[in-house]
Scaffold this active site. Sequence first.
Site, short mmCIF file in Angstrom:
data_model
loop_
_atom_site.label_atom_id
_atom_site.label_comp_id
_atom_site.label_asym_id
_atom_site.label_seq_id
_atom_site.Cartn_x
_atom_site.Cartn_y
_atom_site.Cartn_z
N TYR A 78 0.83 -1.20 0.00
CA TYR A 78 0.00 0.00 0.00
C TYR A 78 0.87 1.25 0.00
O TYR A 78 0.60 2.23 -0.70
CB TYR A 78 -0.94 0.02 1.22
CG TYR A 78 -1.65 1.34 1.34
CD1 TYR A 78 -2.67 1.67 0.46
CD2 TYR A 78 -1.25 2.29 2.28
CE1 TYR A 78 -3.30 2.90 0.52
CE2 TYR A 78 -1.87 3.52 2.35
CZ TYR A 78 -2.89 3.83 1.47
OH TYR A 78 -3.49 5.06 1.53
N SER B 149 -3.01 14.04 7.22
CA SER B 149 -3.97 13.76 6.16
C SER B 149 -5.39 13.68 6.71
O SER B 149 -5.61 13.28 7.86
CB SER B 149 -3.62 12.43 5.48
OG SER B 149 -4.66 12.00 4.63
N TYR C 70 -9.34 16.91 2.02
CA TYR C 70 -10.13 16.44 0.89
C TYR C 70 -11.52 17.05 0.99
O TYR C 70 -12.07 17.21 2.10
CB TYR C 70 -10.28 14.92 0.92
CG TYR C 70 -9.05 14.13 0.54
CD1 TYR C 70 -8.46 14.26 -0.71
CD2 TYR C 70 -8.49 13.22 1.44
CE1 TYR C 70 -7.34 13.53 -1.05
CE2 TYR C 70 -7.37 12.49 1.11
CZ TYR C 70 -6.80 12.64 -0.14
OH TYR C 70 -5.69 11.91 -0.48
N THR D 274 -6.47 19.65 -1.42
CA THR D 274 -6.03 18.66 -2.40
C THR D 274 -7.05 18.51 -3.52
O THR D 274 -8.24 18.30 -3.25
CB THR D 274 -5.77 17.30 -1.71
OG1 THR D 274 -4.74 17.50 -0.73
CG2 THR D 274 -5.33 16.25 -2.70
N LYS E 225 -2.75 21.49 -3.48
CA LYS E 225 -1.90 20.32 -3.69
C LYS E 225 -2.47 19.46 -4.82
O LYS E 225 -3.66 19.14 -4.82
CB LYS E 225 -1.82 19.48 -2.41
CG LYS E 225 -0.89 18.28 -2.49
CD LYS E 225 -0.79 17.58 -1.15
CE LYS E 225 0.20 16.43 -1.19
NZ LYS E 225 -0.22 15.34 -2.08
N HIS F 179 0.37 13.09 -6.78
CA HIS F 179 -0.10 12.25 -5.67
C HIS F 179 0.78 11.01 -5.51
O HIS F 179 0.30 9.91 -5.22
CB HIS F 179 -1.56 11.83 -5.91
CG HIS F 179 -2.34 11.64 -4.63
ND1 HIS F 179 -3.22 12.58 -4.18
CD2 HIS F 179 -2.37 10.64 -3.73
CE1 HIS F 179 -3.79 12.15 -3.06
NE2 HIS F 179 -3.28 10.98 -2.75
N ASP G 12 6.41 17.59 -4.62
CA ASP G 12 6.61 16.26 -4.04
C ASP G 12 6.61 15.24 -5.17
O ASP G 12 6.62 15.58 -6.34
CB ASP G 12 5.55 15.95 -2.96
CG ASP G 12 4.15 15.70 -3.52
OD1 ASP G 12 3.98 15.50 -4.74
OD2 ASP G 12 3.19 15.69 -2.72
N MET H 81 13.80 10.65 -3.06
CA MET H 81 14.40 9.54 -2.31
C MET H 81 15.81 9.87 -1.84
O MET H 81 16.48 9.02 -1.26
CB MET H 81 14.43 8.29 -3.19
CG MET H 81 13.08 7.67 -3.47
SD MET H 81 12.40 6.78 -2.06
CE MET H 81 13.41 5.28 -2.11
#
Length: 419
Positions: free
Chosen positions: A54, A136, A160, A186, A276, A300, A331, A335
């Site tokens: 996930y 979130s 959201y 978002t 976003k 996303h 974003d 890494m």
Amino acid sequence: MVQRQLPNPVELLDLMKFKKPELDGRKRRLDAALTIDDLRLIAKRRTPKAAFDYTDGAAEGELSLTRARQAFQDVEFHPGILRPAPDVDTSTEILGGPSALPFGIAPTGFTRLMQTEGEVAGAGAAAAAGIPFTLSTLGTTSIEGVKAANPDGRNWFQLYVMRDREISYELTRRAAAAGFDTLQFTVDTPVAGARLRDKRNGFSIPPQLTLGTIINAIPRPWWWFDFLTTPKLEFASLSTTGGTVGELLDAAMDPTISYDDLAVIRDIWPGKIVIKGVQNVEDSVRLRDAGVDGIVLSNHGGRQLDRAPIPFHLLPEVRRAVGDDFTVMIDTGIMNGADIVAAVALGADFTLIGRAYLYGLMAGGRQGVDRTIAILRSEIERTMRLLGVSSLAELEPGHVTQLTRLVPVARANAEARTR
């Protein structure tokens, strides 16, 4: 001719310095992680497949995520020489407040599923590092719980817009009352993306036990111990649970979201508001003109529309279009601290990390998140020194060339005709 002699025991003792063994297994494995990829491998070993996938997975063929990461790898730096940078300043001002580093923690859903400390670990680590933490709407720690974990630091809330608008309005008011200073509105999730790993794993909230999940759990008893001996996994801000992630998102989200909704939320929210999920130049300019405080270039994390634009590739053109005084964040695909340096050089005011934070969380809870931040900080500082810059303000487009493997056909044809 080489002169030989019998080894001197005293000299041998000087050479043979034994490292003191580390008895704390968590600290030992985290200390051995030198990169975010190392943390990812530890996380994969320690987390059941459904929960790890996930986090690790993306939509459909996962091309958006793969391309975003590749874009950062396809960077050529141009260092300056004879420009001493013995000390570097990684701090910045973002959205009216300070951050000790040019990145914050992005909003992630279902976070306690990955590791039971969840958002509390993320918020606590952010507080210790002096960077913002974003909660979130689909978080598993309440707004008030995050405030308690990060009482004096900067907390942001990701919103959201729900089918039931009053839910979104109430969450906005609660975040404002708790002292959150920035809202991430978002816009890239009118419906859920097709996250095929989740479907193949039968992933749902709460997790459903099958023969496969039980077999996969056998070598990971610590995860199940934490899961079964801590408070029930559920959304902290929503009452709806039960079903696959896609089903939950589709039931909650509203594909009719529009600028009218933005206007309503703008009236409710007293702090800074950023949009976003912006994915083209035209929308960036329109949002600037609409008076928002900034945007996040994001697809996303590749989890919505596969084959979406690469935020890092969009960045230079967006910066030219909106000017220097408008806040642009980015974003997806970060890494390495060098990725963050490259983004700042090409015009990003700030960056957000999602998976990198979660890999650390799964690898070692709060200590793992601390390790994520430490790795990125070290990479940022080293890259800046090697480039010959002492502060983020000294980074400029001339420090970076974006090497691209994906050139639009029309552009490639036009360039060929001019040769």
